[in-house]
Design a protein around this motif. Structure first.
Motif, PDB file in Angstrom:
ATOM      1  N   VAL A 160     107.076 -84.237  65.945  1.00  0.00           N
ATOM      2  CA  VAL A 160     105.839 -84.916  66.361  1.00  0.00           C
ATOM      3  C   VAL A 160     104.595 -84.059  66.133  1.00  0.00           C
ATOM      4  CG1 VAL A 160     104.588 -85.841  68.358  1.00  0.00           C
ATOM      5  CG2 VAL A 160     106.963 -86.536  67.924  1.00  0.00           C
ATOM      6  N   PRO A 161     104.566 -82.771  66.515  1.00  0.00           N
ATOM      7  CA  PRO A 161     103.346 -81.996  66.266  1.00  0.00           C
ATOM      8  C   PRO A 161     102.954 -81.954  64.791  1.00  0.00           C
ATOM      9  CG  PRO A 161     104.708 -80.864  67.873  1.00  0.00           C
ATOM     10  CD  PRO A 161     105.541 -81.984  67.309  1.00  0.00           C
ATOM     11  N   GLY A 162     103.931 -81.819  63.903  1.00  0.00           N
ATOM     12  CA  GLY A 162     103.620 -81.842  62.483  1.00  0.00           C
ATOM     13  C   GLY A 162     103.069 -83.180  62.042  1.00  0.00           C
ATOM     14  N   TRP A 163     103.552 -84.250  62.681  1.00  0.00           N
ATOM     15  CA  TRP A 163     103.095 -85.600  62.347  1.00  0.00           C
ATOM     16  C   TRP A 163     101.618 -85.766  62.656  1.00  0.00           C
ATOM     17  CZ3 TRP A 163     101.357 -89.884  65.205  1.00  0.00           C
ATOM     18  CH2 TRP A 163     101.402 -91.117  64.551  1.00  0.00           C
ATOM     19  N   TRP A 164     101.203 -85.384  63.901  1.00  0.00           N
ATOM     20  CA  TRP A 164      99.781 -85.588  64.213  1.00  0.00           C
ATOM     21  C   TRP A 164      98.879 -84.571  63.515  1.00  0.00           C
ATOM     22  CZ3 TRP A 164      98.095 -81.298  66.753  1.00  0.00           C
ATOM     23  CH2 TRP A 164      98.903 -80.686  67.729  1.00  0.00           C
ATOM     24  N   ARG A 165      99.427 -83.396  63.199  1.00  0.00           N
ATOM     25  CA  ARG A 165      98.618 -82.447  62.415  1.00  0.00           C
ATOM     26  C   ARG A 165      98.365 -82.987  61.015  1.00  0.00           C
ATOM     27  NH1 ARG A 165     102.100 -78.349  64.944  1.00  0.00           N
ATOM     28  NH2 ARG A 165     100.889 -77.326  66.597  1.00  0.00           N
ATOM     29  N   ARG A 166      99.362 -83.645  60.429  1.00  0.00           N
ATOM     30  CA  ARG A 166      99.166 -84.243  59.114  1.00  0.00           C
ATOM     31  C   ARG A 166      98.043 -85.266  59.125  1.00  0.00           C
ATOM     32  NH1 ARG A 166     100.042 -88.777  56.826  1.00  0.00           N
ATOM     33  NH2 ARG A 166     101.242 -89.660  58.562  1.00  0.00           N
ATOM     34  N   LEU A 167      97.878 -85.934  60.261  1.00  0.00           N
ATOM     35  CA  LEU A 167      96.803 -86.922  60.398  1.00  0.00           C
ATOM     36  C   LEU A 167      95.453 -86.267  60.662  1.00  0.00           C
ATOM     37  CD1 LEU A 167      98.631 -89.594  62.601  1.00  0.00           C
ATOM     38  CD2 LEU A 167      97.992 -89.835  60.190  1.00  0.00           C
ATOM     39  N   GLY A 168      95.439 -84.946  60.871  1.00  0.00           N
ATOM     40  CA  GLY A 168      94.196 -84.254  61.159  1.00  0.00           C
ATOM     41  C   GLY A 168      93.770 -84.367  62.606  1.00  0.00           C
ATOM     42  N   LEU A 169      94.725 -84.635  63.498  1.00  0.00           N
ATOM     43  CA  LEU A 169      94.411 -84.815  64.912  1.00  0.00           C
ATOM     44  C   LEU A 169      94.603 -83.517  65.680  1.00  0.00           C
ATOM     45  CD1 LEU A 169      96.121 -88.267  65.640  1.00  0.00           C
ATOM     46  CD2 LEU A 169      93.706 -87.802  65.169  1.00  0.00           C
ATOM     47  N   SER A 206     107.070 -93.446  65.133  1.00  0.00           N
ATOM     48  CA  SER A 206     107.674 -93.954  63.898  1.00  0.00           C
ATOM     49  C   SER A 206     107.458 -95.454  63.753  1.00  0.00           C
ATOM     50  CB  SER A 206     109.172 -93.637  63.873  1.00  0.00           C
ATOM     51  OG  SER A 206     109.410 -92.256  63.818  1.00  0.00           O
ATOM     52  N   ALA A 207     107.546 -96.169  64.885  1.00  0.00           N
ATOM     53  CA  ALA A 207     107.346 -97.622  64.852  1.00  0.00           C
ATOM     54  C   ALA A 207     105.925 -97.962  64.430  1.00  0.00           C
ATOM     55  CB  ALA A 207     107.645 -98.212  66.227  1.00  0.00           C
ATOM     56  N   LEU A 208     104.952 -97.200  64.921  1.00  0.00           N
ATOM     57  CA  LEU A 208     103.568 -97.446  64.534  1.00  0.00           C
ATOM     58  C   LEU A 208     103.346 -97.137  63.055  1.00  0.00           C
ATOM     59  CD1 LEU A 208     101.675 -95.965  67.628  1.00  0.00           C
ATOM     60  CD2 LEU A 208     102.307 -98.345  67.182  1.00  0.00           C
ATOM     61  N   GLU A 209     103.922 -96.030  62.602  1.00  0.00           N
ATOM     62  CA  GLU A 209     103.756 -95.663  61.193  1.00  0.00           C
ATOM     63  C   GLU A 209     104.388 -96.701  60.278  1.00  0.00           C
ATOM     64  OE1 GLU A 209     103.666 -91.495  58.871  1.00  0.00           O
ATOM     65  OE2 GLU A 209     105.541 -91.898  59.954  1.00  0.00           O
ATOM     66  N   SER A 210     105.482 -97.319  60.732  1.00  0.00           N
ATOM     67  CA  SER A 210     106.193 -98.288  59.897  1.00  0.00           C
ATOM     68  C   SER A 210     105.383 -99.544  59.619  1.00  0.00           C
ATOM     69  CB  SER A 210     107.519 -98.673  60.560  1.00  0.00           C
ATOM     70  OG  SER A 210     107.308 -99.497  61.697  1.00  0.00           O
ATOM     71  N   LEU A 211     104.303 -99.748  60.358  1.00  0.00           N
ATOM     72  CA  LEU A 211     103.443-100.902  60.114  1.00  0.00           C
ATOM     73  C   LEU A 211     102.651-100.774  58.821  1.00  0.00           C
ATOM     74  CD1 LEU A 211     102.018-101.438  63.730  1.00  0.00           C
ATOM     75  CD2 LEU A 211     103.776-102.798  62.595  1.00  0.00           C
ATOM     76  N   ASP A 212     102.542 -99.540  58.307  1.00  0.00           N
ATOM     77  CA  ASP A 212     101.824 -99.279  57.052  1.00  0.00           C
ATOM     78  C   ASP A 212     100.369 -99.733  57.116  1.00  0.00           C
ATOM     79  OD1 ASP A 212     103.992 -98.090  55.701  1.00  0.00           O
ATOM     80  OD2 ASP A 212     104.798-100.055  55.152  1.00  0.00           O
ATOM     81  N   GLY A 256      97.943 -97.529  57.680  1.00  0.00           N
ATOM     82  CA  GLY A 256      97.133 -96.440  57.173  1.00  0.00           C
ATOM     83  C   GLY A 256      96.834 -95.355  58.190  1.00  0.00           C
ATOM     84  N   ASP A 257      96.446 -94.197  57.680  1.00  0.00           N
ATOM     85  CA  ASP A 257      96.186 -93.043  58.535  1.00  0.00           C
ATOM     86  C   ASP A 257      94.961 -93.223  59.411  1.00  0.00           C
ATOM     87  OD1 ASP A 257      98.384 -91.924  57.365  1.00  0.00           O
ATOM     88  OD2 ASP A 257      97.301 -90.341  56.278  1.00  0.00           O
ATOM     89  N   THR A 258      93.954 -93.895  58.918  1.00  0.00           N
ATOM     90  CA  THR A 258      92.752 -94.116  59.730  1.00  0.00           C
ATOM     91  C   THR A 258      93.097 -94.935  60.962  1.00  0.00           C
ATOM     92  OG1 THR A 258      91.311 -93.997  57.791  1.00  0.00           O
ATOM     93  CG2 THR A 258      90.416 -95.064  59.749  1.00  0.00           C
ATOM     94  N   TRP A 259      93.938 -95.941  60.785  1.00  0.00           N
ATOM     95  CA  TRP A 259      94.394 -96.764  61.917  1.00  0.00           C
ATOM     96  C   TRP A 259      95.188 -95.925  62.904  1.00  0.00           C
ATOM     97  CZ3 TRP A 259      99.027 -98.482  64.087  1.00  0.00           C
ATOM     98  CH2 TRP A 259      98.938 -99.604  64.925  1.00  0.00           C
ATOM     99  N   LEU A 260      96.099 -95.106  62.394  1.00  0.00           N
ATOM    100  CA  LEU A 260      96.903 -94.261  63.272  1.00  0.00           C
ATOM    101  C   LEU A 260      96.036 -93.274  64.050  1.00  0.00           C
ATOM    102  CD1 LEU A 260      99.947 -93.529  60.933  1.00  0.00           C
ATOM    103  CD2 LEU A 260      99.994 -94.880  63.036  1.00  0.00           C
ATOM    104  N   ARG A 261      95.029 -92.723  63.396  1.00  0.00           N
ATOM    105  CA  ARG A 261      94.132 -91.793  64.096  1.00  0.00           C
ATOM    106  C   ARG A 261      93.381 -92.497  65.213  1.00  0.00           C
ATOM    107  NH1 ARG A 261      93.717 -89.222  58.852  1.00  0.00           N
ATOM    108  NH2 ARG A 261      92.153 -90.719  58.154  1.00  0.00           N
ATOM    109  N   ALA A 262      92.939 -93.703  64.953  1.00  0.00           N
ATOM    110  CA  ALA A 262      92.224 -94.461  65.980  1.00  0.00           C
ATOM    111  C   ALA A 262      93.129 -94.764  67.165  1.00  0.00           C
ATOM    112  CB  ALA A 262      91.666 -95.759  65.387  1.00  0.00           C
ATOM    113  N   VAL A 263      94.345 -95.207  66.881  1.00  0.00           N
ATOM    114  CA  VAL A 263      95.277 -95.622  67.931  1.00  0.00           C
ATOM    115  C   VAL A 263      95.771 -94.424  68.739  1.00  0.00           C
ATOM    116  CG1 VAL A 263      97.568 -96.634  68.333  1.00  0.00           C
ATOM    117  CG2 VAL A 263      95.975 -97.722  66.721  1.00  0.00           C
ATOM    118  N   CYS A 264      96.069 -93.340  68.077  1.00  0.00           N
ATOM    119  CA  CYS A 264      96.736 -92.209  68.730  1.00  0.00           C
ATOM    120  C   CYS A 264      95.775 -91.171  69.304  1.00  0.00           C
ATOM    121  CB  CYS A 264      97.691 -91.531  67.743  1.00  0.00           C
ATOM    122  SG  CYS A 264      99.066 -92.584  67.255  1.00  0.00           S
ATOM    123  N   TRP A 265      94.484 -91.300  68.996  1.00  0.00           N
ATOM    124  CA  TRP A 265      93.533 -90.323  69.528  1.00  0.00           C
ATOM    125  C   TRP A 265      92.185 -90.948  69.904  1.00  0.00           C
ATOM    126  CZ3 TRP A 265      93.855 -85.376  71.171  1.00  0.00           C
ATOM    127  CH2 TRP A 265      92.661 -84.699  71.394  1.00  0.00           C
TER     128      TRP A 265
END
Length: 288
Positions: A6-15, A262-268, A270-279
């Motif tokens: 998980v830490p590597g996952w959110w670091r990849r997103l720049g969070l 993983s479930a959120l990422e599977s929606l495809d 995009g990273d901008t969406w994931l950054r908004a949702v997760c941070w």
């Protein structure tokens, strides 16, 4: 993905980490009662629900820290009158000594609710939780009208479990809480679990300007087997990038925390969406 990833996952997103608006810490006797209920999940829900993080408070906090959950509330909720004010005091005390924990509160339709919610707001409570199914009350109850009004005026979010999952209650579904929103249209509400299983109807409540939905348990394989999310609505989640916020239900989940991400990422979406949702969205809602 595993929890160690998980830490590597959110670091990849720049969070800087994760903000999770749907985390539970409760007084020991209350949490033990909740876990005892889940021990009988096969009877209640028709499926087993093993608590994945059934550890001490200290271990659970270490788990969140290792995952990189930088901010979270200790969401409390009563199942009967006379509990809410006590739970609010406990939650404030817990937050005051717990790094990353945001002060949370709750309420119940009872005499005095307006007063203890006002007290909680004045003491700095930044998020509330109500559970219509567990509490078995109508959110339109007159005892709560002033409470909803106070929260709307203060622009303090309230996480509302009003969906009929995992099992329906007498006052669940979008109808009763939808009427609350009609009366208090500026209320900052976070519909828990994407409103499962009434996904379409609860997404429609975002016509109100401050309604959000949290991702708690939604889209995971466990929930998809019981209350699948219509994939035709995926683009709608994308359109609501600023209204969807990360929630997990930690520690009361029957799988690893990483499964939610993983479930959120599977929606495809995009990273901008994931950054908004997760941070971003959680940071804004919690006033961080």
């Amino acid at each position: 993905m595993r929890d160690a990833d998980v830490p590597g996952w959110w670091r990849r997103l720049g969070l800087e980490g994760l903000v999770d608006v749907h985390v539970h810490f409760l007084p020991d006797q209350v949490m033990n009662a909740v876990w005892a209920y889940f021990d009988q999940a096969s009877e209640h829900y028709g499926t087993a629900w093993p608590i994945n993080y059934r550890t001490s408070v200290e271990e659970r906090l270490k788990t969140l820290e290792a995952l990189g959950v930088r901010a979270f509330p200790a969401l409390v909720y009563p199942h009967k009158p006379g509990m809410a004010a006590w739970l609010n005091a406990w939650a404030r005390d817990f937050a005051s000594v717990t790094p990353g924990c945001v002060s949370s509160g709750t309420f119940f339709p009872e005499a005095g609710a307006s007063a203890y919610v006002r007290e909680a707001l004045e003491a700095g409570t930044r998020i509330f939780k109500v559970h219509v199914q567990v509490g078995d009350y109508d959110p339109r109850d007159g005892e709560l009208d002033d409470v909803w009004g106070q929260l709307a005026e203060a622009a303090v979010p309230v996480v509302v479990h009003c969906g009929s999952g995992p099992i329906p209650g007498r006052h669940t579904g979008p109808g009763p809480f939808g009427e609350v929103l009609r009366k208090h249209p500026s209320l900052t509400a976070v519909i828990a679990h994407l409103g499962m299983p009434e996904y379409v109807e609860h997404l429609a409540l975002t016509s109100y300007p401050n309604v959000h939905l949290d991702t708690t348990m939604a889209l995971t394989p466990f929930t998809e087997a019981l209350m699948p999310f219509p994939r035709s609505l995926t683009s709608r989640l994308g359109d609501l990038q600023d209204r969807i916020v990360l929630g997990s239900d930690f520690p009361n989940i029957p799988y690893d925390y990483a499964v939610q991400l993983s479930a959120l990422e599977s929606l495809d979406l995009g990273d901008t969406w994931l950054r908004a949702v997760c941070w971003d969205n959680g940071t804004r809602l919690l006033g961080l």
